[in-house]
Write a protein that holds these residues in place. Structure first.
Motif, PDB file in Angstrom:
ATOM      1  N   PRO A  36       1.301  -1.179   0.004  1.00  0.00           N
ATOM      2  CA  PRO A  36       0.333  -0.130   0.477  1.00  0.00           C
ATOM      3  C   PRO A  36       0.777   1.030  -0.012  1.00  0.00           C
ATOM      4  N   GLU A  37       0.240   2.668  -0.697  1.00  0.00           N
ATOM      5  CA  GLU A  37       0.900   3.635  -0.175  1.00  0.00           C
ATOM      6  C   GLU A  37       1.334   4.051   1.185  1.00  0.00           C
ATOM      7  N   THR A  38       0.794   3.555   2.066  1.00  0.00           N
ATOM      8  CA  THR A  38      -0.022   4.485   3.527  1.00  0.00           C
ATOM      9  C   THR A  38      -0.179   2.989   4.847  1.00  0.00           C
ATOM     10  N   ALA A  39       0.948   2.794   5.858  1.00  0.00           N
ATOM     11  CA  ALA A  39       0.083   1.617   6.528  1.00  0.00           C
ATOM     12  C   ALA A  39       0.564   1.979   7.901  1.00  0.00           C
ATOM     13  N   SER A  40      -0.014   1.408   8.606  1.00  0.00           N
ATOM     14  CA  SER A  40       0.338   1.813   9.927  1.00  0.00           C
ATOM     15  C   SER A  40       0.798   0.207  11.443  1.00  0.00           C
ATOM     16  N   GLY A  41       1.649   0.731  11.719  1.00  0.00           N
ATOM     17  CA  GLY A  41       1.556  -0.738  12.674  1.00  0.00           C
ATOM     18  C   GLY A  41       3.341  -0.789  12.589  1.00  0.00           C
ATOM     19  N   MET A  42       4.002  -1.747  13.522  1.00  0.00           N
ATOM     20  CA  MET A  42       5.142  -1.829  14.130  1.00  0.00           C
ATOM     21  C   MET A  42       6.494  -2.301  12.616  1.00  0.00           C
ATOM     22  N   VAL A  43       4.817  -3.385  12.133  1.00  0.00           N
ATOM     23  CA  VAL A  43       6.146  -4.488  10.992  1.00  0.00           C
ATOM     24  C   VAL A  43       5.050  -3.915   9.956  1.00  0.00           C
ATOM     25  N   VAL A  44       5.045  -3.606   8.648  1.00  0.00           N
ATOM     26  CA  VAL A  44       4.421  -4.072   8.171  1.00  0.00           C
ATOM     27  C   VAL A  44       4.764  -4.237   6.804  1.00  0.00           C
ATOM     28  N   ASP A  45       4.135  -4.445   5.675  1.00  0.00           N
ATOM     29  CA  ASP A  45       5.087  -5.178   4.722  1.00  0.00           C
ATOM     30  C   ASP A  45       4.195  -4.640   3.359  1.00  0.00           C
ATOM     31  N   ALA A  46       5.260  -4.165   2.332  1.00  0.00           N
ATOM     32  CA  ALA A  46       4.459  -3.432   1.268  1.00  0.00           C
ATOM     33  C   ALA A  46       5.117  -4.212  -0.016  1.00  0.00           C
ATOM     34  N   SER A  47       5.711  -3.679  -1.137  1.00  0.00           N
ATOM     35  CA  SER A  47       5.406  -4.513  -2.267  1.00  0.00           C
ATOM     36  C   SER A  47       6.180  -2.926  -3.432  1.00  0.00           C
ATOM     37  N   PHE A  48       6.591  -3.666  -4.545  1.00  0.00           N
ATOM     38  CA  PHE A  48       7.078  -2.232  -5.397  1.00  0.00           C
ATOM     39  C   PHE A  48       6.700  -3.052  -6.681  1.00  0.00           C
ATOM     40  N   SER A  49       5.764  -2.346  -7.375  1.00  0.00           N
ATOM     41  CA  SER A  49       5.555  -2.850  -8.517  1.00  0.00           C
ATOM     42  C   SER A  49       6.791  -2.217  -9.687  1.00  0.00           C
ATOM     43  N   SER A  50       7.572  -1.423  -9.672  1.00  0.00           N
ATOM     44  CA  SER A  50       8.713  -0.903 -10.821  1.00  0.00           C
ATOM     45  C   SER A  50       9.591  -0.616  -9.650  1.00  0.00           C
ATOM     46  N   GLY A  51      11.009  -0.654 -10.985  1.00  0.00           N
ATOM     47  CA  GLY A  51      11.829  -1.051  -9.895  1.00  0.00           C
ATOM     48  C   GLY A  51      13.052   0.611 -10.129  1.00  0.00           C
ATOM     49  N   GLY A  52      13.965   0.794  -8.990  1.00  0.00           N
ATOM     50  CA  GLY A  52      14.327   2.350  -9.223  1.00  0.00           C
ATOM     51  C   GLY A  52      14.003   2.758  -7.703  1.00  0.00           C
ATOM     52  N   TRP A  53      14.674   3.771  -7.479  1.00  0.00           N
ATOM     53  CA  TRP A  53      14.430   3.935  -5.848  1.00  0.00           C
ATOM     54  C   TRP A  53      13.352   4.861  -5.356  1.00  0.00           C
ATOM     55  N   HIS A  54      12.959   4.406  -4.345  1.00  0.00           N
ATOM     56  CA  HIS A  54      11.561   4.365  -4.088  1.00  0.00           C
ATOM     57  C   HIS A  54      11.642   4.968  -2.430  1.00  0.00           C
ATOM     58  N   GLU A  55      11.657   5.725  -2.090  1.00  0.00           N
ATOM     59  CA  GLU A  55      11.746   6.619  -0.437  1.00  0.00           C
ATOM     60  C   GLU A  55      10.346   6.033   0.072  1.00  0.00           C
ATOM     61  N   VAL A  56      10.967   5.377   1.661  1.00  0.00           N
ATOM     62  CA  VAL A  56      10.232   5.108   2.102  1.00  0.00           C
ATOM     63  C   VAL A  56      10.237   6.053   4.152  1.00  0.00           C
ATOM     64  N   THR A  57       9.230   6.812   4.490  1.00  0.00           N
ATOM     65  CA  THR A  57       8.829   7.673   5.654  1.00  0.00           C
ATOM     66  C   THR A  57       8.718   7.031   6.361  1.00  0.00           C
TER      67      THR A  57
END
Length: 85
Positions: A36-57
């Motif tokens: 997802p674009e946003t998530a809540s919780g101490m541990v979360v899972d995310a995936s990225f469908s395109s290559g390259g650099w992605h920022e995580v905040t």
């Protein structure tokens, strides 16, 4: 990084927040280009469908204070081979 742990397009990754001093701390995440674009919780899972650099905040809120941390992850593009006969 060993090949078995490479960050490839379409894979899901676990992100773990740290740094809270109190058990009722709130963790919120933003994933540039992630699902997802946003998530809540101490541990979360995310995936990225395109290559390259992605920022995580990661934003941590506890006892009336807020702190954010920005980092980047590089996602390797899947290589496709073309076979001709």
């Amino acid at each position: 990084m060993p090949p078995a742990q490479q960050c490839l397009e379409g894979n899901s990754f676990s992100f773990v927040g740290e740094g809270a001093q109190f058990s009722d701390a709130a963790y919120s995440w933003q994933f540039e280009g992630g699902a997802p674009e946003t998530a809540s919780g101490m541990v979360v899972d995310a995936s990225f469908s395109s290559g390259g650099w992605h920022e995580v905040t990661l934003t941590l809120e506890e006892i009336g204070c807020t702190s954010s941390s920005l980092d980047s992850i590089f996602i390797e593009r899947l290589r496709t081979s073309v076979h001709s006969m």
